[in-house]
Design a protein around this motif. Structure first.
Motif, PDB file in Angstrom:
ATOM      1  N   ALA A 194       0.809  -1.224   0.000  1.00  0.00           N
ATOM      2  CA  ALA A 194       0.000   0.000   0.000  1.00  0.00           C
ATOM      3  C   ALA A 194       0.837   1.266   0.000  1.00  0.00           C
ATOM      4  O   ALA A 194       0.465   2.265  -0.624  1.00  0.00           O
ATOM      5  CB  ALA A 194      -0.930  -0.001   1.211  1.00  0.00           C
TER       6      ALA A 194
ATOM      7  N   HIS B 194      -3.464   6.992   5.556  1.00  0.00           N
ATOM      8  CA  HIS B 194      -4.858   7.440   5.474  1.00  0.00           C
ATOM      9  C   HIS B 194      -5.196   7.867   4.051  1.00  0.00           C
ATOM     10  O   HIS B 194      -6.335   7.696   3.591  1.00  0.00           O
ATOM     11  CB  HIS B 194      -5.066   8.597   6.454  1.00  0.00           C
ATOM     12  CG  HIS B 194      -6.483   9.042   6.577  1.00  0.00           C
ATOM     13  ND1 HIS B 194      -7.413   8.371   7.338  1.00  0.00           N
ATOM     14  CD2 HIS B 194      -7.143  10.109   6.029  1.00  0.00           C
ATOM     15  CE1 HIS B 194      -8.579   8.989   7.265  1.00  0.00           C
ATOM     16  NE2 HIS B 194      -8.440  10.046   6.480  1.00  0.00           N
TER      17      HIS B 194
ATOM     18  N   CYS C 219      -3.518   6.657   1.370  1.00  0.00           N
ATOM     19  CA  CYS C 219      -3.266   5.530   0.470  1.00  0.00           C
ATOM     20  C   CYS C 219      -4.439   4.556   0.416  1.00  0.00           C
ATOM     21  O   CYS C 219      -4.633   3.871  -0.601  1.00  0.00           O
ATOM     22  CB  CYS C 219      -2.006   4.766   0.911  1.00  0.00           C
ATOM     23  SG  CYS C 219      -0.469   5.688   0.699  1.00  0.00           S
ATOM     24  N   LEU C 220      -5.194   4.444   1.501  1.00  0.00           N
ATOM     25  CA  LEU C 220      -6.269   3.458   1.598  1.00  0.00           C
ATOM     26  C   LEU C 220      -7.566   4.132   2.001  1.00  0.00           C
ATOM     27  O   LEU C 220      -7.544   5.153   2.689  1.00  0.00           O
ATOM     28  CB  LEU C 220      -5.906   2.365   2.615  1.00  0.00           C
ATOM     29  CG  LEU C 220      -4.718   1.470   2.245  1.00  0.00           C
ATOM     30  CD1 LEU C 220      -4.318   0.594   3.418  1.00  0.00           C
ATOM     31  CD2 LEU C 220      -5.031   0.610   1.030  1.00  0.00           C
ATOM     32  N   PRO C 221      -8.716   3.581   1.605  1.00  0.00           N
ATOM     33  CA  PRO C 221     -10.009   4.191   1.941  1.00  0.00           C
ATOM     34  C   PRO C 221     -10.212   4.311   3.446  1.00  0.00           C
ATOM     35  O   PRO C 221      -9.637   3.554   4.239  1.00  0.00           O
ATOM     36  CB  PRO C 221     -11.030   3.226   1.326  1.00  0.00           C
ATOM     37  CG  PRO C 221     -10.279   2.479   0.273  1.00  0.00           C
ATOM     38  CD  PRO C 221      -8.867   2.381   0.766  1.00  0.00           C
TER      39      PRO C 221
ATOM     40  N   ASP D 126     -12.682   3.519   5.270  1.00  0.00           N
ATOM     41  CA  ASP D 126     -13.315   2.355   5.900  1.00  0.00           C
ATOM     42  C   ASP D 126     -12.557   1.061   5.612  1.00  0.00           C
ATOM     43  O   ASP D 126     -13.110  -0.036   5.730  1.00  0.00           O
ATOM     44  CB  ASP D 126     -14.760   2.221   5.424  1.00  0.00           C
ATOM     45  CG  ASP D 126     -14.856   2.075   3.905  1.00  0.00           C
ATOM     46  OD1 ASP D 126     -13.828   2.282   3.231  1.00  0.00           O
ATOM     47  OD2 ASP D 126     -15.957   1.761   3.405  1.00  0.00           O
ATOM     48  N   SER D 127     -11.290   1.184   5.242  1.00  0.00           N
ATOM     49  CA  SER D 127     -10.512   0.019   4.822  1.00  0.00           C
ATOM     50  C   SER D 127     -10.150  -0.886   6.000  1.00  0.00           C
ATOM     51  O   SER D 127      -9.485  -0.456   6.954  1.00  0.00           O
ATOM     52  CB  SER D 127      -9.227   0.480   4.122  1.00  0.00           C
ATOM     53  OG  SER D 127      -8.354  -0.593   3.912  1.00  0.00           O
ATOM     54  N   ALA D 128     -10.587  -2.143   5.928  1.00  0.00           N
ATOM     55  CA  ALA D 128     -10.181  -3.123   6.942  1.00  0.00           C
ATOM     56  C   ALA D 128      -8.688  -3.414   6.825  1.00  0.00           C
ATOM     57  O   ALA D 128      -8.027  -3.722   7.822  1.00  0.00           O
ATOM     58  CB  ALA D 128     -10.988  -4.404   6.768  1.00  0.00           C
ATOM     59  N   GLU D 129      -8.161  -3.282   5.632  1.00  0.00           N
ATOM     60  CA  GLU D 129      -6.728  -3.492   5.410  1.00  0.00           C
ATOM     61  C   GLU D 129      -5.915  -2.452   6.170  1.00  0.00           C
ATOM     62  O   GLU D 129      -4.915  -2.784   6.819  1.00  0.00           O
ATOM     63  CB  GLU D 129      -6.434  -3.403   3.910  1.00  0.00           C
ATOM     64  CG  GLU D 129      -4.980  -3.632   3.528  1.00  0.00           C
ATOM     65  CD  GLU D 129      -4.770  -3.548   2.030  1.00  0.00           C
ATOM     66  OE1 GLU D 129      -3.605  -3.563   1.600  1.00  0.00           O
ATOM     67  OE2 GLU D 129      -5.774  -3.463   1.285  1.00  0.00           O
ATOM     68  N   ARG D 130      -6.357  -1.184   6.107  1.00  0.00           N
ATOM     69  CA  ARG D 130      -5.634  -0.129   6.825  1.00  0.00           C
ATOM     70  C   ARG D 130      -5.671  -0.373   8.330  1.00  0.00           C
ATOM     71  O   ARG D 130      -4.666  -0.195   9.026  1.00  0.00           O
ATOM     72  CB  ARG D 130      -6.224   1.240   6.492  1.00  0.00           C
ATOM     73  CG  ARG D 130      -5.568   2.376   7.250  1.00  0.00           C
ATOM     74  CD  ARG D 130      -6.197   3.713   6.922  1.00  0.00           C
ATOM     75  NE  ARG D 130      -7.629   3.728   7.129  1.00  0.00           N
ATOM     76  CZ  ARG D 130      -8.212   3.768   8.321  1.00  0.00           C
ATOM     77  NH1 ARG D 130      -7.475   3.771   9.422  1.00  0.00           N
ATOM     78  NH2 ARG D 130      -9.528   3.791   8.422  1.00  0.00           N
TER      79      ARG D 130
END
Length: 503
Positions: free
Chosen positions: A165, A373, A375-377, A379-383
């Protein structure tokens, strides 16, 4: 709000007004730190003054931090102020005030907050409560009490997701590999030996393996095109990686991953040797006279230590003596800015306070959380997994190392609460007989190309390449207006070493 902490200067009256309001809001923390004892009171005053200097720097780092602080109490500046208040109170011996500040952070911050400042503050508060730096009170964060430490598999997955990411680790690895390839090509040999003093999961090396395989295939093709039928094909390139790590299981897994990848690359002979790093006396690193030897120091543990200046210098000097014994053609160093140690930017000096190093660590992780913040949405579970199982773990490790420092050296010079001082890595490298080398235009171009490729999902032009020093001998990765997140430099020996092994 984007919590980016750079070196901009803000002299606006709006910031001053908000600063006064923040001081009034946190007066309860300052009040409970007062004490009747003269000596103790003097130390408290000095620590509070140091805290205010740190806060002034955090404000100056980014005017948006102060300007965007909302009235509902969830602003990043207030959270930073409370964290510094907690550390200052703990250092003065006032556990009640330290706990009060942490509880206020927990009230305002959130692991799932929409603002990265809220999330990074929550992880710092929990890390402080879990360490001995701030004595745990009778009540702690509900999330911390119920959360189990991440498993090895969860940490590996989080590292993998962060690697994909964010360009931070990728830029460090690709820049180092480009310099390594150039050192290998200039040596005119067919054998390359890389000594990696923190091989971790080995994510750096597939790109190098692939690059060497492609170069070897091109060389073989050229040889065959000029061959009259009686000559032999070009000798395959040989790559040997000696990787140091702390876990035997992790080293075996890293070896298996790299060996599987290398098996699909023709014209390359690959060998991996894992060594459990127990300090200067761990393992024997032997090098071949016919190989080009390079040393890889990407985020070395010695650079990220929170020890006293003298102890840190002793460990770094021992590491550099070990490196010198290998007589490498290149030593490539990548430092994090302020991640626990002060990496490229700062070190402790003679301070008996952890406030300067704590502030540097807070600045670094605040910028990393902010960049992630983008780089990823939201609501991203990945973040969330990356922050919980990788960045959160790094924050815990940093706070634990600060607590170790306090345990061992907390009785130092109480009259001295120093500001961070310039890093001594450059001086130690030079004392070890090394000199900086200029980074090639290809290395810089590759770094810029990587950021261009990654910019679509990471805040557009949020990341930037910064060239430093005379002749472009240092390259940093910056985030927005921040000075830098990581810095890369290449080094070579000024004089030849006669030792060929260090045991």
């Amino acid at each position: 709000m984007n919590l980016t902490l750079s070196l901009a200067i803000n002299g606006g009256t709006g910031t001053t007004k908000k600063r006064k309001q923040l001081l009034r809001d946190s007066i309860v923390v300052d009040d409970v730190m007062s004490c009747d004892g003269g000596d103790h009171h003097s130390r408290v005053v000095r620590l509070l003054q140091a805290r205010e200097r740190m806060m002034a720097k955090l404000e100056a780092d980014d005017p948006r931090v102060a300007a965007a602080a909302p009235d509902d109490g969830s602003g990043g500046l207030r959270l930073m102020h409370l964290l510094l208040s907690s550390v200052a109170a703990a250092e003065s011996g006032d556990a009640h005030a330290a706990a009060a500040a942490l509880h206020e952070v927990w009230r305002r911050a959130s692991f799932r907050g929409g603002d990265p400042a809220q999330r990074v503050a929550a992880y710092f508060a929990d890390a402080l409560a879990s360490s001995r730096l701030v004595v745990r009170s009778s009540s702690s964060s509900p999330a911390a009490a119920s959360a189990a430490p991440p498993t090895r598999a969860e940490r590996f997955l989080a590292y993998t997701m962060f690697y994909q990411a964010s360009p931070i680790y990728q830029l460090a690895h690709f820049t180092a590999n480009q310099a390594i390839v150039e050192a290998f090509e200039s040596g005119g040999r067919r054998r390359l030996h890389v000594v990696d003093f923190d091989v971790s999961y080995g994510f750096q090396w597939p790109s190098l393996i692939q690059s060497l395989s492609h170069a070897a295939a091109a060389s073989t093709s050229r040889s065959n095109s000029h061959d009259d039928g009686d000559g032999d094909c070009a000798e395959p390139v040989s790559l040997r990686i000696t990787g140091l790590g702390t876990s035997p299981d992790e080293l075996r897994q890293t070896e298996a991953r790299l060996a599987r990848f290398a098996s699909g690359c023709p014209n390359l002979r690959f060998q991996f040797e894992g060594i459990v790093d127990d300090g200067p006396d761990s393992g024997c690193i032997k090098v071949d006279d016919d190989a080009t030897v390079v040393v890889n120091l990407v985020f070395p543990a010695a650079a990220q230590s929170s020890m006293t200046s003298s102890t840190r210098e002793e460990e770094c000097s021992a590491l550099l003596a070990r490196i010198r014994s290998l007589n490498p053609s290149l030593v490539f160093l990548v430092e994090k800015d302020g991640s626990g140690s002060g990496g490229n930017a700062k070190s402790r000096g003679r301070s008996s306070s952890v406030l300067p190093a704590f502030t540097a660590s807070l600045r670094y992780f605040a910028a990393v959380f902010d960049s992630l913040h983008e780089c990823l949405p939201a609501d991203s579970a990945e973040r969330l997994a990356i922050e919980r199982n990788h960045l959160g773990t790094e924050i815990c490790d940093a706070m634990a190392s600060f607590a170790d420092y306090n345990d061992n050296y907390g009785g130092g010079d109480d009259d001295h609460v120093a500001e961070p001082t310039a890093t001594s890595w450059k001086q130690m490298m030079e004392r070890a007989g090394l000199e900086r080398v200029e980074l090639s235009s290809r290395t810089v171009s590759q770094a810029k190309l990587l950021l261009k490729m990654k910019s679509g999902g990471c805040g557009g032009v949020g990341f930037r390449v910064i060239m430093e020093g005379e002749g472009g001998r240092a390259m940093s990765l910056g985030w927005r207006d921040r000075a830098q997140l990581i810095t890369t430099t290449g080094w070579r020996s000024r004089r030849r070493s006669i030792n060929k092994a260090f045991c």
